[in-house]
Enzyme design. Sequence first.
Site, mmCIF file in Angstrom:
data_model
loop_
_atom_site.group_PDB
_atom_site.id
_atom_site.type_symbol
_atom_site.label_atom_id
_atom_site.label_comp_id
_atom_site.label_asym_id
_atom_site.label_seq_id
_atom_site.Cartn_x
_atom_site.Cartn_y
_atom_site.Cartn_z
ATOM 1 N N ASP A 120 32.325 -26.088 -7.636
ATOM 2 C CA ASP A 120 33.795 -25.739 -8.074
ATOM 3 C C ASP A 120 33.594 -24.743 -9.233
ATOM 4 O O ASP A 120 34.732 -24.779 -10.049
ATOM 5 C CB ASP A 120 34.590 -26.756 -8.210
ATOM 6 C CG ASP A 120 34.005 -27.649 -9.339
ATOM 7 O OD1 ASP A 120 32.654 -27.621 -9.967
ATOM 8 O OD2 ASP A 120 34.589 -28.750 -9.768
ATOM 9 N N LYS A 171 32.166 -34.292 -22.786
ATOM 10 C CA LYS A 171 33.446 -34.435 -23.119
ATOM 11 C C LYS A 171 34.085 -34.795 -24.520
ATOM 12 O O LYS A 171 34.497 -35.979 -24.605
ATOM 13 C CB LYS A 171 34.415 -35.091 -22.021
ATOM 14 C CG LYS A 171 34.086 -34.227 -20.650
ATOM 15 C CD LYS A 171 34.885 -34.700 -19.505
ATOM 16 C CE LYS A 171 34.716 -33.837 -18.495
ATOM 17 N NZ LYS A 171 34.228 -34.730 -17.096
ATOM 18 N N ASP A 229 35.769 -23.017 -14.468
ATOM 19 C CA ASP A 229 35.562 -24.451 -13.611
ATOM 20 C C ASP A 229 36.830 -24.666 -13.118
ATOM 21 O O ASP A 229 37.864 -24.964 -13.735
ATOM 22 C CB ASP A 229 35.375 -25.389 -15.057
ATOM 23 C CG ASP A 229 35.187 -26.721 -14.157
ATOM 24 O OD1 ASP A 229 35.511 -27.096 -13.280
ATOM 25 O OD2 ASP A 229 34.767 -27.612 -15.079
HETATM 26 P P1 GTP Z 1 37.792 -34.339 -9.897
HETATM 27 O O1 GTP Z 1 38.014 -35.579 -9.028
HETATM 28 O O2 GTP Z 1 39.007 -33.457 -9.958
HETATM 29 O O3 GTP Z 1 37.142 -34.691 -10.933
HETATM 30 O O4 GTP Z 1 36.879 -33.314 -8.969
HETATM 31 P P2 GTP Z 1 35.503 -33.241 -8.272
HETATM 32 O O5 GTP Z 1 34.938 -34.716 -8.629
HETATM 33 O O6 GTP Z 1 35.547 -32.764 -6.942
HETATM 34 O O7 GTP Z 1 34.892 -32.325 -9.637
HETATM 35 P P3 GTP Z 1 33.823 -32.447 -10.635
HETATM 36 O O8 GTP Z 1 34.078 -31.458 -11.515
HETATM 37 O O9 GTP Z 1 33.896 -33.846 -10.996
HETATM 38 O O10 GTP Z 1 32.276 -32.241 -9.993
HETATM 39 C C1 GTP Z 1 31.504 -31.058 -10.078
HETATM 40 C C2 GTP Z 1 30.884 -30.686 -8.769
HETATM 41 O O11 GTP Z 1 30.197 -31.509 -8.291
HETATM 42 C C3 GTP Z 1 32.041 -30.461 -7.556
HETATM 43 O O12 GTP Z 1 31.793 -29.312 -7.017
HETATM 44 C C4 GTP Z 1 32.088 -31.611 -7.046
HETATM 45 O O13 GTP Z 1 32.370 -30.982 -5.506
HETATM 46 C C5 GTP Z 1 30.678 -32.027 -6.821
HETATM 47 N N1 GTP Z 1 30.656 -33.627 -6.989
HETATM 48 C C6 GTP Z 1 30.974 -34.484 -7.832
HETATM 49 N N2 GTP Z 1 30.896 -35.857 -7.631
HETATM 50 C C7 GTP Z 1 29.948 -35.517 -6.268
HETATM 51 C C8 GTP Z 1 29.578 -36.684 -5.650
HETATM 52 O O14 GTP Z 1 29.729 -37.738 -5.763
HETATM 53 N N3 GTP Z 1 28.768 -36.263 -4.428
HETATM 54 C C9 GTP Z 1 28.648 -34.933 -4.032
HETATM 55 N N4 GTP Z 1 27.858 -34.691 -2.945
HETATM 56 N N5 GTP Z 1 29.007 -33.748 -4.815
HETATM 57 C C10 GTP Z 1 29.735 -34.324 -6.199
#
Ligand code: GTP
Length: 378
Positions: A120, A171, A229
């Site tokens: 993302d 954070k 981000d």
């Molecule tokens: P929020 O729920 O809004 O925090 O978004 P997010 O969990 O999709 O994004 P976050 O910034 O926490 O995660 C960073 C990246 O890692 C993003 O591209 C997510 O798609 C990916 N990601 C986060 N958690 C997982 C997971 O448990 N499994 C996989 N396969 N990808 C993950």
Amino acid sequence: MKAVILAGGFGTRLRPLSCTRPKLIFPIANRPLLDLTLSRLAEHGVKETILAVNFMADTLEHVFGSSRFGMKIHYSKDIIPNTQAQAKACSPKSLGTGGAIKQAENLLDDKEPFLALNGDILTNANYSAIVETHRKLESLATIALRRVNNPSRYGMVRLQDGRYISEFVEKPSSGAPSNLANAGIYVFEPQVLKLIPKSQSCSIEREIFPKLARKRRLVGHEIRGLWVDVGKPSDYIKANKLWLNTQSRVHQKPMITGTGIEVSAKLKKAVAIGEDVKIKGGAIIGPNVSLGKKVCVGSGVKIRDSIIFPRTIISDYSIVEGTVIGEAAVIGKRVRIREGCLIGDNTIIHDNITLAKDVKICPSKEIFDNIVDSGCVI
Ligand code: GTP
């Protein structure tokens, strides 16, 4: 070289738009965010990419298929064994950032380093330079770092000797060790995978990086330039704006594929106009607006700093500011939508309605009355 892209998060902060599509296919100047990342990886010589998917995995597979920009695309799905999933019945079933990278292990080379990216992030980072630093310093794990003004939103690091990360604080509410944030772009030696437990939820940022930092095996590589981000709605709008402006500087002409724009409509730089878009006379579109394909804009409409997904209709004299509107929504005449609103797919907003700031409307709702409370969810 291979790359793993973390693509399975739930994107909760972008709900309700992320209820019906994964965050990584949200359009940036009418192209899926992940498409921009894949194209950049291919430019930097990556031959195979593994998408670590979970939430709406099928949608991602349908959109990206098995190859893109000459790269092979593989899919690695978060799988939590039944017993654990039952034990965690109340929490969403996902492996976290570390667990998802571990899950992709059998698709990676056991002797070559690989890139791992948060999917993302919109960036024009020089991936080759990060890999070069990694190789030169014989690092176990290298993290791209980006200077930021608001450390409380990011994983922040302390650098020793200008290159080794000695402390990693996720954070921090106060007392950040520096203004260098984890940019979500990593190069790992395969040995790092041995530190991650198999088939278990694990956060690479919270559980693995602090261990590596203590052993002085974590290198930082500062990146500059475009880096956003795409977590919150305002960041998504900012990412679209920065990308539109970068593209408009590079190409020196607006990104317009449609021809249905009446002469008296005005486009203010920078805009992206998709296929078969219709814009009536007197409308003012821009700056910083993307209109997806088949969007219809009525007479005298004003839209700025906004992203409109395909097939949405915005009727005469409506004003849309700093907002994202999902697919196939119908916005009536003289509607006023203020900053920070997220309007779900297939929503209908009747004539003369005003929405306060930061209102979120779930898909397929029909709005008959003004919404005066900012931040409310309908
Ligand atoms: P929020 O729920 O809004 O925090 O978004 P997010 O969990 O999709 O994004 P976050 O910034 O926490 O995660 C960073 C990246 O890692 C993003 O591209 C997510 O798609 C990916 N990601 C986060 N958690 C997982 C997971 O448990 N499994 C996989 N396969 N990808 C993950």
